[in-house]
Write a protein that holds these residues in place. Structure first.
Motif, mmCIF file in Angstrom:
data_model
loop_
_atom_site.group_PDB
_atom_site.id
_atom_site.type_symbol
_atom_site.label_atom_id
_atom_site.label_comp_id
_atom_site.label_asym_id
_atom_site.label_seq_id
_atom_site.Cartn_x
_atom_site.Cartn_y
_atom_site.Cartn_z
ATOM 1 N N LEU A 1 0.849 -1.182 0.000
ATOM 2 C CA LEU A 1 0.000 0.000 0.000
ATOM 3 C C LEU A 1 0.888 1.237 0.000
ATOM 4 O O LEU A 1 1.986 1.214 0.567
ATOM 5 N N VAL A 2 0.407 2.312 -0.613
ATOM 6 C CA VAL A 2 1.176 3.561 -0.656
ATOM 7 C C VAL A 2 0.270 4.714 -0.258
ATOM 8 O O VAL A 2 -0.852 4.842 -0.769
ATOM 9 N N LEU A 3 0.742 5.533 0.665
ATOM 10 C CA LEU A 3 0.032 6.757 1.054
ATOM 11 C C LEU A 3 1.061 7.878 1.194
ATOM 12 O O LEU A 3 2.041 7.737 1.930
ATOM 13 N N GLY A 4 0.822 8.975 0.486
ATOM 14 C CA GLY A 4 1.724 10.119 0.582
ATOM 15 C C GLY A 4 3.155 9.797 0.242
ATOM 16 O O GLY A 4 4.095 10.386 0.810
ATOM 17 N N GLY A 5 3.356 8.867 -0.698
ATOM 18 C CA GLY A 5 4.706 8.499 -1.102
ATOM 19 C C GLY A 5 5.393 7.510 -0.178
ATOM 20 O O GLY A 5 6.524 7.098 -0.433
ATOM 21 N N ILE A 6 4.737 7.118 0.903
ATOM 22 C CA ILE A 6 5.293 6.143 1.856
ATOM 23 C C ILE A 6 4.728 4.760 1.543
ATOM 24 O O ILE A 6 3.508 4.571 1.513
ATOM 25 N N THR A 7 5.614 3.812 1.300
ATOM 26 C CA THR A 7 5.207 2.441 0.973
ATOM 27 C C THR A 7 5.130 1.595 2.228
ATOM 28 O O THR A 7 6.058 1.579 3.041
ATOM 29 N N LEU A 8 4.003 0.900 2.365
ATOM 30 C CA LEU A 8 3.820 -0.073 3.442
ATOM 31 C C LEU A 8 3.707 -1.458 2.820
ATOM 32 O O LEU A 8 3.067 -1.618 1.771
ATOM 33 N N GLU A 9 4.305 -2.431 3.459
ATOM 34 C CA GLU A 9 4.151 -3.819 3.027
ATOM 35 C C GLU A 9 3.490 -4.605 4.155
ATOM 36 O O GLU A 9 4.017 -4.652 5.272
ATOM 37 N N LEU A 10 2.342 -5.179 3.873
ATOM 38 C CA LEU A 10 1.600 -5.948 4.859
ATOM 39 C C LEU A 10 1.953 -7.418 4.689
ATOM 40 O O LEU A 10 1.837 -7.973 3.598
ATOM 41 N N ARG A 11 2.369 -8.057 5.760
ATOM 42 C CA ARG A 11 2.848 -9.445 5.697
ATOM 43 C C ARG A 11 1.992 -10.332 6.605
ATOM 44 O O ARG A 11 1.842 -10.058 7.801
ATOM 45 N N HIS A 12 1.451 -11.405 6.011
ATOM 46 C CA HIS A 12 0.603 -12.355 6.743
ATOM 47 C C HIS A 12 1.072 -13.765 6.408
ATOM 48 O O HIS A 12 1.324 -14.073 5.238
ATOM 49 N N ARG A 13 1.201 -14.607 7.424
ATOM 50 C CA ARG A 13 1.650 -15.979 7.199
ATOM 51 C C ARG A 13 0.721 -17.004 7.851
ATOM 52 O O ARG A 13 1.164 -18.037 8.331
ATOM 53 N N MET B 1 1.678 -8.188 9.901
ATOM 54 C CA MET B 1 2.740 -7.237 10.229
ATOM 55 C C MET B 1 2.776 -6.113 9.199
ATOM 56 O O MET B 1 2.389 -6.307 8.045
ATOM 57 N N VAL B 2 3.244 -4.948 9.630
ATOM 58 C CA VAL B 2 3.347 -3.778 8.757
ATOM 59 C C VAL B 2 4.814 -3.377 8.671
ATOM 60 O O VAL B 2 5.435 -3.016 9.673
ATOM 61 N N TRP B 3 5.351 -3.419 7.447
ATOM 62 C CA TRP B 3 6.775 -3.159 7.217
ATOM 63 C C TRP B 3 6.937 -1.869 6.428
ATOM 64 O O TRP B 3 6.279 -1.660 5.403
ATOM 65 N N LEU B 4 7.808 -0.995 6.934
ATOM 66 C CA LEU B 4 8.160 0.246 6.238
ATOM 67 C C LEU B 4 9.589 0.107 5.729
ATOM 68 O O LEU B 4 10.541 0.369 6.473
ATOM 69 N N PRO B 5 9.764 -0.310 4.481
ATOM 70 C CA PRO B 5 11.133 -0.544 3.990
ATOM 71 C C PRO B 5 12.005 0.705 3.994
ATOM 72 O O PRO B 5 13.214 0.619 4.226
ATOM 73 N N SER B 6 11.418 1.881 3.763
ATOM 74 C CA SER B 6 12.222 3.105 3.716
ATOM 75 C C SER B 6 12.760 3.498 5.079
ATOM 76 O O SER B 6 13.750 4.221 5.178
ATOM 77 N N ARG B 7 12.110 3.049 6.148
ATOM 78 C CA ARG B 7 12.533 3.384 7.507
ATOM 79 C C ARG B 7 13.131 2.190 8.249
ATOM 80 O O ARG B 7 13.623 2.341 9.361
#
Length: 312
Positions: free
Chosen positions: A169-181, A191-197
Protein backbone atom coordinates in the motif's frame (compact mmCIF):
# COMPACT_ATOMS: atom_id res chain seq x y z
CA UNK A 1 -23.74 16.80 71.33
CA UNK A 2 -26.56 18.35 69.37
CA UNK A 3 -27.98 16.70 66.27
CA UNK A 4 -26.73 19.60 64.11
CA UNK A 5 -23.20 19.33 65.48
CA UNK A 6 -23.20 15.54 65.06
CA UNK A 7 -24.30 15.87 61.44
CA UNK A 8 -21.58 18.43 60.81
CA UNK A 9 -18.92 16.13 62.32
CA UNK A 10 -19.99 13.19 60.13
CA UNK A 11 -19.95 15.43 57.05
CA UNK A 12 -16.36 16.45 57.85
CA UNK A 13 -15.34 12.79 58.31
CA UNK A 14 -16.93 11.86 54.97
CA UNK A 15 -15.17 14.71 53.15
CA UNK A 16 -11.89 13.68 54.76
CA UNK A 17 -12.34 10.11 53.54
CA UNK A 18 -12.98 11.36 50.02
CA UNK A 19 -9.79 13.39 50.13
CA UNK A 20 -7.77 10.44 51.41
CA UNK A 21 -9.28 7.94 48.97
CA UNK A 22 -7.10 7.23 45.93
CA UNK A 23 -8.38 8.90 42.79
CA UNK A 24 -9.20 6.80 39.75
CA UNK A 25 -6.32 7.06 37.32
CA UNK A 26 -6.74 7.53 33.59
CA UNK A 27 -4.33 6.23 31.01
CA UNK A 28 -1.94 8.79 29.56
CA UNK A 29 -1.50 8.17 25.83
CA UNK A 30 1.58 9.71 24.28
CA UNK A 31 3.39 8.73 21.09
CA UNK A 32 7.18 8.62 21.28
CA UNK A 33 9.38 8.87 18.15
CA UNK A 34 10.91 5.67 16.79
CA UNK A 35 12.55 7.24 13.73
CA UNK A 36 11.69 9.92 11.17
CA UNK A 37 7.89 10.11 10.82
CA UNK A 38 7.28 6.95 12.86
CA UNK A 39 5.97 6.83 16.43
CA UNK A 40 4.82 4.32 19.02
CA UNK A 41 2.71 4.31 22.15
CA UNK A 42 3.95 1.54 24.47
CA UNK A 43 1.06 0.25 26.55
CA UNK A 44 1.06 -1.43 29.94
CA UNK A 45 2.73 -4.82 30.03
CA UNK A 46 0.31 -6.31 32.54
CA UNK A 47 -3.36 -7.22 32.35
CA UNK A 48 -6.24 -5.04 31.19
CA UNK A 49 -7.33 -2.81 34.06
CA UNK A 50 -9.67 0.07 34.79
CA UNK A 51 -6.67 2.39 35.08
CA UNK A 52 -5.05 1.43 31.76
CA UNK A 53 -8.44 1.36 29.98
CA UNK A 54 -7.54 -1.92 28.29
CA UNK A 55 -4.53 -0.37 26.54
CA UNK A 56 -2.09 -3.06 27.56
CA UNK A 57 -0.65 -3.26 24.06
CA UNK A 58 1.27 -1.01 21.69
CA UNK A 59 -0.17 1.38 19.12
CA UNK A 60 1.78 2.70 16.12
CA UNK A 61 1.66 5.92 14.13
CA UNK A 62 3.10 6.75 10.71
CA UNK A 63 2.94 10.34 9.43
CA UNK A 64 2.88 10.89 5.66
CA UNK A 65 2.34 14.05 3.57
CA UNK A 66 -1.13 12.75 2.65
CA UNK A 67 -2.30 11.82 6.13
CA UNK A 68 -1.54 9.69 9.18
CA UNK A 69 -1.69 5.91 9.46
CA UNK A 70 -2.61 4.36 12.79
CA UNK A 71 -1.48 0.84 13.62
CA UNK A 72 -4.34 -0.59 15.73
CA UNK A 73 -7.27 1.33 17.16
CA UNK A 74 -7.19 0.57 20.89
CA UNK A 75 -9.53 -1.32 23.18
CA UNK A 76 -12.56 0.96 23.38
CA UNK A 77 -14.36 3.97 21.92
CA UNK A 78 -13.13 6.20 24.73
CA UNK A 79 -9.50 5.07 24.55
CA UNK A 80 -9.65 5.55 20.77
CA UNK A 81 -10.57 9.20 21.38
CA UNK A 82 -7.48 9.52 23.60
CA UNK A 83 -5.37 7.93 20.87
CA UNK A 84 -6.62 10.50 18.38
CA UNK A 85 -5.85 13.33 20.81
CA UNK A 86 -2.32 11.94 21.16
CA UNK A 87 -1.97 11.81 17.36
CA UNK A 88 -3.00 15.49 17.15
CA UNK A 89 -0.15 16.38 19.51
CA UNK A 90 2.24 14.86 16.96
CA UNK A 91 0.74 15.97 13.66
CA UNK A 92 -2.17 18.02 12.27
CA UNK A 93 -2.60 15.39 9.55
CA UNK A 94 -5.93 13.52 9.72
CA UNK A 95 -5.89 9.77 10.30
CA UNK A 96 -6.56 8.30 6.86
CA UNK A 97 -5.99 4.62 7.56
CA UNK A 98 -6.27 2.43 10.65
CA UNK A 99 -4.61 -0.97 10.22
CA UNK A 100 -5.75 -3.73 12.60
CA UNK A 101 -2.82 -6.13 13.08
CA UNK A 102 -4.99 -8.90 14.51
CA UNK A 103 -8.23 -9.96 16.14
CA UNK A 104 -7.38 -9.28 19.78
CA UNK A 105 -9.61 -6.68 21.47
CA UNK A 106 -7.04 -3.89 21.86
CA UNK A 107 -6.22 -4.17 18.15
CA UNK A 108 -9.68 -3.30 16.85
CA UNK A 109 -12.42 -2.42 19.35
CA UNK A 110 -11.65 1.28 18.86
CA UNK A 111 -12.56 0.94 15.16
CA UNK A 112 -16.01 2.49 15.60
CA UNK A 113 -14.56 5.78 16.80
CA UNK A 114 -12.13 6.13 13.89
CA UNK A 115 -14.70 5.02 11.33
CA UNK A 116 -16.93 7.86 12.54
CA UNK A 117 -14.00 10.25 11.92
CA UNK A 118 -13.78 9.12 8.29
CA UNK A 119 -10.82 6.73 8.47
CA UNK A 120 -10.58 3.61 6.33
CA UNK A 121 -10.13 0.52 8.54
CA UNK A 122 -7.89 -2.21 7.10
CA UNK A 123 -7.24 -5.78 8.27
CA UNK A 124 -6.39 -9.18 6.87
CA UNK A 125 -9.31 -11.28 5.65
CA UNK A 126 -8.40 -14.04 8.12
CA UNK A 127 -9.26 -11.67 10.97
CA UNK A 128 -12.92 -11.32 9.98
CA UNK A 129 -14.27 -14.62 11.30
CA UNK A 130 -12.22 -14.26 14.48
CA UNK A 131 -13.53 -10.75 15.11
CA UNK A 132 -17.12 -11.90 14.55
CA UNK A 133 -16.68 -14.93 16.79
CA UNK A 134 -14.94 -13.25 19.72
CA UNK A 135 -15.97 -9.59 19.54
CA UNK A 136 -18.93 -9.99 21.88
CA UNK A 137 -16.90 -11.88 24.46
CA UNK A 138 -14.13 -9.30 24.22
CA UNK A 139 -16.58 -6.50 24.90
CA UNK A 140 -18.11 -8.37 27.86
CA UNK A 141 -14.68 -8.88 29.41
CA UNK A 142 -13.66 -5.29 28.82
CA UNK A 143 -16.90 -3.96 30.27
CA UNK A 144 -16.27 -5.98 33.43
CA UNK A 145 -12.78 -4.49 33.75
CA UNK A 146 -13.36 -0.97 32.45
CA UNK A 147 -16.91 -0.34 33.70
CA UNK A 148 -18.13 3.04 32.40
CA UNK A 149 -14.86 3.51 30.51
CA UNK A 150 -16.11 0.90 28.02
CA UNK A 151 -19.27 2.93 27.29
CA UNK A 152 -19.84 3.66 23.61
CA UNK A 153 -17.76 0.72 22.39
CA UNK A 154 -19.38 -1.35 19.64
CA UNK A 155 -17.40 -4.10 17.86
CA UNK A 156 -16.94 -2.60 14.38
CA UNK A 157 -15.46 -4.61 11.53
CA UNK A 158 -12.84 -3.15 9.20
CA UNK A 159 -14.08 -1.60 5.97
CA UNK A 160 -11.35 -3.21 3.85
CA UNK A 161 -10.01 -6.73 4.12
CA UNK A 162 -6.67 -7.71 2.56
CA UNK A 163 -6.19 -11.19 1.05
CA UNK A 164 -2.99 -13.10 0.44
CA UNK A 165 0.44 -13.19 2.03
CA UNK A 166 2.00 -9.88 0.94
CA UNK A 167 0.24 -6.65 0.00
CA UNK A 168 1.76 -3.27 -0.81
CA UNK A 169 0.00 0.00 0.00
CA UNK A 170 1.18 3.56 -0.66
CA UNK A 171 0.03 6.76 1.05
CA UNK A 172 1.72 10.12 0.58
CA UNK A 173 4.71 8.50 -1.10
CA UNK A 174 5.29 6.14 1.86
CA UNK A 175 5.21 2.44 0.97
CA UNK A 176 3.82 -0.07 3.44
CA UNK A 177 4.15 -3.82 3.03
CA UNK A 178 1.60 -5.95 4.86
CA UNK A 179 2.85 -9.45 5.70
CA UNK A 180 0.60 -12.35 6.74
CA UNK A 181 1.65 -15.98 7.20
CA UNK A 182 -1.53 -17.68 8.37
CA UNK A 183 -1.81 -16.05 11.76
CA UNK A 184 0.06 -16.52 15.01
CA UNK A 185 -1.44 -15.21 18.23
CA UNK A 186 -4.71 -14.78 16.30
CA UNK A 187 -5.69 -15.92 12.77
CA UNK A 188 -5.58 -12.38 11.38
CA UNK A 189 -2.14 -11.43 12.71
CA UNK A 190 -0.53 -9.19 10.10
CA UNK A 191 2.74 -7.24 10.23
CA UNK A 192 3.35 -3.78 8.76
CA UNK A 193 6.77 -3.16 7.22
CA UNK A 194 8.16 0.25 6.24
CA UNK A 195 11.13 -0.54 3.99
CA UNK A 196 12.22 3.11 3.72
CA UNK A 197 12.53 3.38 7.51
CA UNK A 198 13.48 -0.24 8.27
CA UNK A 199 10.68 -0.28 10.84
CA UNK A 200 8.41 -3.27 11.48
CA UNK A 201 5.14 -3.09 13.37
CA UNK A 202 4.87 -6.74 14.32
CA UNK A 203 1.54 -6.81 16.11
CA UNK A 204 1.31 -9.85 18.35
CA UNK A 205 3.91 -11.80 16.39
CA UNK A 206 6.48 -10.27 18.76
CA UNK A 207 6.30 -9.95 22.54
CA UNK A 208 9.28 -8.65 24.49
CA UNK A 209 9.79 -8.07 28.23
CA UNK A 210 6.65 -10.12 28.93
CA UNK A 211 5.43 -13.64 28.22
CA UNK A 212 3.46 -14.17 25.03
CA UNK A 213 0.05 -15.81 25.14
CA UNK A 214 -0.89 -18.96 23.25
CA UNK A 215 -4.70 -18.78 23.24
CA UNK A 216 -7.29 -21.18 21.76
CA UNK A 217 -7.21 -19.43 18.35
CA UNK A 218 -3.39 -19.28 18.19
CA UNK A 219 -1.26 -21.25 15.75
CA UNK A 220 2.36 -21.56 16.82
CA UNK A 221 3.48 -23.06 13.49
CA UNK A 222 2.17 -20.03 11.57
CA UNK A 223 3.58 -17.80 14.31
CA UNK A 224 7.10 -19.08 13.64
CA UNK A 225 6.58 -18.74 9.87
CA UNK A 226 5.74 -15.09 10.47
CA UNK A 227 8.83 -14.68 12.62
CA UNK A 228 10.93 -16.06 9.77
CA UNK A 229 9.71 -13.09 7.70
CA UNK A 230 11.10 -10.75 10.37
CA UNK A 231 14.47 -12.50 10.21
CA UNK A 232 14.51 -12.12 6.43
CA UNK A 233 13.61 -8.40 6.63
CA UNK A 234 16.28 -7.58 9.24
CA UNK A 235 14.45 -4.51 10.63
CA UNK A 236 16.38 -1.78 12.40
CA UNK A 237 13.44 -1.16 14.73
CA UNK A 238 10.64 -3.49 15.81
CA UNK A 239 7.52 -2.07 17.42
CA UNK A 240 6.25 -5.25 19.09
CA UNK A 241 2.69 -6.04 20.01
CA UNK A 242 3.68 -5.87 23.67
CA UNK A 243 6.79 -4.48 25.31
CA UNK A 244 9.35 -1.82 24.52
CA UNK A 245 10.43 -0.88 21.00
CA UNK A 246 13.13 -3.42 20.31
CA UNK A 247 15.58 -5.12 17.95
CA UNK A 248 15.72 -8.52 16.28
CA UNK A 249 18.00 -10.28 18.83
CA UNK A 250 15.69 -9.33 21.72
CA UNK A 251 12.58 -10.31 19.77
CA UNK A 252 14.16 -13.65 18.95
CA UNK A 253 15.11 -14.32 22.57
CA UNK A 254 11.73 -13.40 24.04
CA UNK A 255 9.41 -14.79 21.34
CA UNK A 256 11.00 -17.08 18.73
CA UNK A 257 13.23 -19.09 21.06
CA UNK A 258 10.38 -19.73 23.49
CA UNK A 259 8.04 -20.93 20.73
CA UNK A 260 10.74 -23.16 19.26
CA UNK A 261 11.49 -24.72 22.65
CA UNK A 262 7.81 -25.20 23.42
CA UNK A 263 7.04 -26.85 20.09
CA UNK A 264 10.11 -29.12 20.22
CA UNK A 265 9.23 -30.32 23.72
CA UNK A 266 5.56 -30.90 22.95
CA UNK A 267 6.32 -32.64 19.65
CA UNK A 268 8.54 -35.11 21.49
CA UNK A 269 5.87 -35.61 24.16
CA UNK A 270 3.15 -36.26 21.57
CA UNK A 271 5.39 -38.66 19.62
CA UNK A 272 6.18 -40.59 22.80
CA UNK A 273 2.55 -40.71 23.89
CA UNK A 274 3.07 -38.66 27.06
CA UNK A 275 -0.02 -37.25 28.76
CA UNK A 276 -0.56 -33.53 28.33
CA UNK A 277 -0.26 -32.84 32.08
CA UNK A 278 3.08 -34.66 32.26
CA UNK A 279 4.32 -32.83 29.17
CA UNK A 280 3.41 -29.47 30.69
CA UNK A 281 5.15 -30.26 33.96
CA UNK A 282 8.32 -31.53 32.29
CA UNK A 283 8.84 -28.45 30.08
CA UNK A 284 11.89 -26.49 31.22
CA UNK A 285 10.34 -23.05 31.75
CA UNK A 286 13.21 -21.63 33.78
CA UNK A 287 14.93 -19.70 30.94
CA UNK A 288 11.70 -17.77 30.36
CA UNK A 289 10.61 -17.05 33.91
CA UNK A 290 12.40 -13.68 33.61
CA UNK A 291 9.48 -12.49 31.46
CA UNK A 292 6.58 -10.66 33.07
CA UNK A 293 3.45 -12.81 33.57
CA UNK A 294 5.38 -16.01 32.81
CA UNK A 295 4.17 -17.96 35.84
CA UNK A 296 0.52 -17.27 35.04
CA UNK A 297 0.68 -17.87 31.28
CA UNK A 298 3.17 -20.72 30.96
CA UNK A 299 0.84 -23.67 31.82
CA UNK A 300 -1.86 -22.61 29.34
CA UNK A 301 0.72 -21.93 26.64
CA UNK A 302 2.21 -25.37 27.09
CA UNK A 303 -1.06 -27.30 27.11
CA UNK A 304 -2.46 -25.52 24.04
CA UNK A 305 0.78 -26.09 22.13
CA UNK A 306 0.60 -29.79 23.01
CA UNK A 307 -2.95 -29.97 21.61
CA UNK A 308 -1.85 -28.15 18.46
CA UNK A 309 1.02 -30.60 17.90
CA UNK A 310 -1.39 -33.46 18.52
CA UNK A 311 -3.62 -32.15 15.69
CA UNK A 312 -0.66 -31.75 13.36
Amino acid sequence: MTKTLLTSCWRMVFIGLLILAPAAHAVDVNFKPVTDGVYAYVGDKGARTYDNEGLNANIGLIVTPAGAILIDSGASYQSARKIQEAVRRVTPQPIKWVINTGGQDHRWLGNGYFLAQGAEIIAHANARADMLARGGDHLTGLTTALKERADGTVPTLPTRFIDGLDTQLVLGGITLELRHRGGGHTPGDMMVWLPSRKVLFSGDIVYVNRMLGVIPVSNTKAWLAAFKVIEDLQPRYIVPGHGEVTDLPTAAADTRDYLLALRAHMKKAVDEGAEVSAAVKSFNAQPYMRLLNAAELMPGNASRTYLELERE
